[in-house]
Design a protein around this motif. Structure first.
Motif, short mmCIF file in Angstrom:
data_model
loop_
_atom_site.label_atom_id
_atom_site.label_comp_id
_atom_site.label_asym_id
_atom_site.label_seq_id
_atom_site.Cartn_x
_atom_site.Cartn_y
_atom_site.Cartn_z
N ALA A 375 0.82 -1.22 0.00
CA ALA A 375 0.00 0.00 0.00
C ALA A 375 0.86 1.27 0.00
O ALA A 375 0.52 2.26 -0.65
N THR A 376 1.98 1.23 0.73
CA THR A 376 2.81 2.46 0.87
C THR A 376 4.07 2.43 0.01
O THR A 376 4.76 3.43 -0.11
N ASP A 377 4.37 1.25 -0.56
CA ASP A 377 5.57 1.06 -1.38
C ASP A 377 6.85 1.34 -0.58
O ASP A 377 7.87 1.76 -1.12
N SER A 378 6.77 1.12 0.75
CA SER A 378 7.95 1.34 1.60
C SER A 378 7.80 0.53 2.89
O SER A 378 6.70 0.34 3.39
N TYR A 379 8.93 0.06 3.42
CA TYR A 379 8.90 -0.66 4.70
C TYR A 379 8.82 0.30 5.88
O TYR A 379 8.50 -0.11 6.99
N ALA A 380 9.10 1.58 5.66
CA ALA A 380 9.07 2.56 6.74
C ALA A 380 7.68 2.63 7.38
O ALA A 380 7.55 2.65 8.61
N GLY A 381 6.64 2.65 6.55
CA GLY A 381 5.26 2.70 7.05
C GLY A 381 4.94 1.52 7.94
O GLY A 381 4.29 1.66 9.00
N THR A 382 5.43 0.34 7.54
CA THR A 382 5.22 -0.88 8.33
C THR A 382 5.83 -0.71 9.72
O THR A 382 5.18 -1.03 10.73
N LEU A 383 7.05 -0.20 9.76
CA LEU A 383 7.75 -0.05 11.04
C LEU A 383 7.06 0.97 11.95
O LEU A 383 6.97 0.75 13.16
N TYR A 384 6.56 2.06 11.37
CA TYR A 384 5.86 3.07 12.18
C TYR A 384 4.58 2.49 12.78
O TYR A 384 4.25 2.75 13.95
N ILE A 385 3.85 1.70 12.00
CA ILE A 385 2.59 1.11 12.50
C ILE A 385 2.88 0.12 13.63
O ILE A 385 2.21 0.10 14.66
N PHE A 386 3.93 -0.70 13.46
CA PHE A 386 4.31 -1.63 14.52
C PHE A 386 4.81 -0.88 15.76
O PHE A 386 4.54 -1.31 16.89
#
Length: 418
Positions: A375-386
């Protein structure tokens, strides 16, 4: 130590037997070794092959939940033998399935039967060790669960060597027989400590903290603190599994690691997963389980929000290794935490119920990580949500302390009154 003239078993040998069971069933984490050989030999799809592992982990969670009462009723020796039988038959059945070239039979044998052996085998030694080590609960359970974490490192090269020399089916047959023998020998040595062991242990001058309550599993699930523990484990495992699932591509994208360097990093992460199990669980004996969980979450809030901005490959890897210690430590510290606040009356059954958080996290973690990445095309968004999820976990780890404090005060008031 002897009791009523009968010599007690050596509790460290019981711990060794527990490690034997966990090192055997923990080989499930080396399943990926079979992926390419199965794909090359039978042409099965990679997702179809990895589904075998998912089914095994699902049945681990389900059988741990449903068989916890069985473990408490029949004791560790019987339940250990049941675990050995299911896991051994599952492995041998997997050999038969590959000889027959049947993917469905592989799902049933390794996934379902092997998974049931995993679940029963996981909770059996742990609930026994908590009772034998009232003074060092964290260390004892950490030892066994460390065995589960390190098992893949031991099993992977052996599996690769066997597949090359004797083929896939023979590898399953050989491992099934070896693990069955190890688990049966371990199960035969396991037993509960005798009645009055705790009292005699305390009289021997060892410092033993009193459990806050003695609840059955069905009583425990009606308390708030059970669901607090469940939620803390769920968040810790969801985020940890998600990181494990995407560690290699994430390290390549965010820190610029090469494919080979990222693969090496993933292997080293397994070592820190295992070290975190024994390390954090041992520390919990000194600073207490509530403090350890609060520390986990504080560390992971900082690291998950920091990771996206780290460009140094070395610093990035060190932070990931630290996260892995917290992931492993969460598994290893939970049985002792359960013993502290619910007692040892039905610890295996309560542990089984709480491990449903692991089964749920195994499904949610990798899916959420992949979905956010797409959805975000980046792993950064995943890390912020976690990182945000860990803030919730930190709050829960503080709220449960209020319940524990009230319980402790109520117990002290009872003691004064009596």
């Amino acid at each position: 130590m002897s009791q009523n003239g009968k010599k007690l078993k050596n509790r460290w040998l019981i711990a060794l037997a527990a490690v034997g069971i966990h090192i055997s069933i923990g080989s499930v984490y080396a399943w990926s070794v079979f992926t390419n050989p199965l794909h090359d030999q039978f042409g099965w799809g990679l997702s179809s092959i990895s589904l075998t592992f998912s089914i095994a982990i699902l049945f681990l969670g389900l059988s741990a939940a449903f068989m916890g009462h069985f473990v408490e009723k029949y004791g560790p020796r019987v339940s250990g033998m049941v675990s050995a039988s299911f896991f051994g038959i599952g492995m041998v059945g997997a050999g038969f399935a590959t000889a027959m070239e049947s993917l469905w039979l592989l799902y049933v044998s390794y996934g379902v039967l092997g998974g049931i052996g995993l679940g029963v085998g996981y909770i059996t030694p742990v609930s026994t060790l908590v009772k034998w080590f009232p003074d060092r609960r964290g260390l004892a359970t950490g030892l066994a669960i460390m065995g589960f974490g390190f098992a893949a490192m031991i099993a992977s090269p052996i599996m690769e060597s066997l597949i090359d020399s004797v083929g896939i089916s023979q590898t399953f047959y050989t491992l099934g027989a070896v693990y069955f023998v190890i688990m049966i020998c371990a199960a035969l040595y396991l037993e509960r400590p005798p009645e009055g062991y705790m009292k005699e242990f305390a009289q021997g001058g060892s410092k033993v903290k009193q459990d806050l309550s003695q609840l059955t599993a069905n009583e425990a699930v009606k308390t708030r603190r059970f669901w607090f523990l469940w939620l803390m484990l769920f968040i810790n495992v969801t985020c940890g599994i998600a990181i494990l699932a995407v560690a290699s591509p994430m390290a390549q994208e965010l820190a610029g690691l090469s494919v080979a360097a990222a693969a090496t990093m993933v292997g080293i992460m397994g070592v820190f997963n295992g070290l975190g199990r024994i390390g954090w669980a041992s520390i919990s004996d000194y600073i207490g389980r509530p403090a350890v969980y609060t520390t986990f979450f504080a560390i992971q809030i900082a690291t998950f929000f920091l990771l996206p901005s780290i460009t140094s490959a070395i610093v990035f890897q060190i932070i990931l290794f630290l996260i892995m210690t917290c992931y492993g430590g969460g598994f290893a510290s939970i049985p002792a935490y359960i013993g502290d606040i619910f007692g040892t009356k039905q610890l295996g059954a309560i542990h089984g119920y709480i491990l449903t958080a692991w089964a749920a996290a195994g499904l949610v973690g990798p899916m959420v990580a992949s979905w956010i990445r797409e959805a975000t095309d980046s792993y950064a968004g995943t890390l912020y949500i976690f990182g945000g999820m860990f803030i919730v976990a930190l709050i829960v780890s503080l709220v449960i302390r209020i319940d524990i404090k009230k319980l402790r005060e109520a117990n002290q008031a009872k003691q004064i009154a009596s």
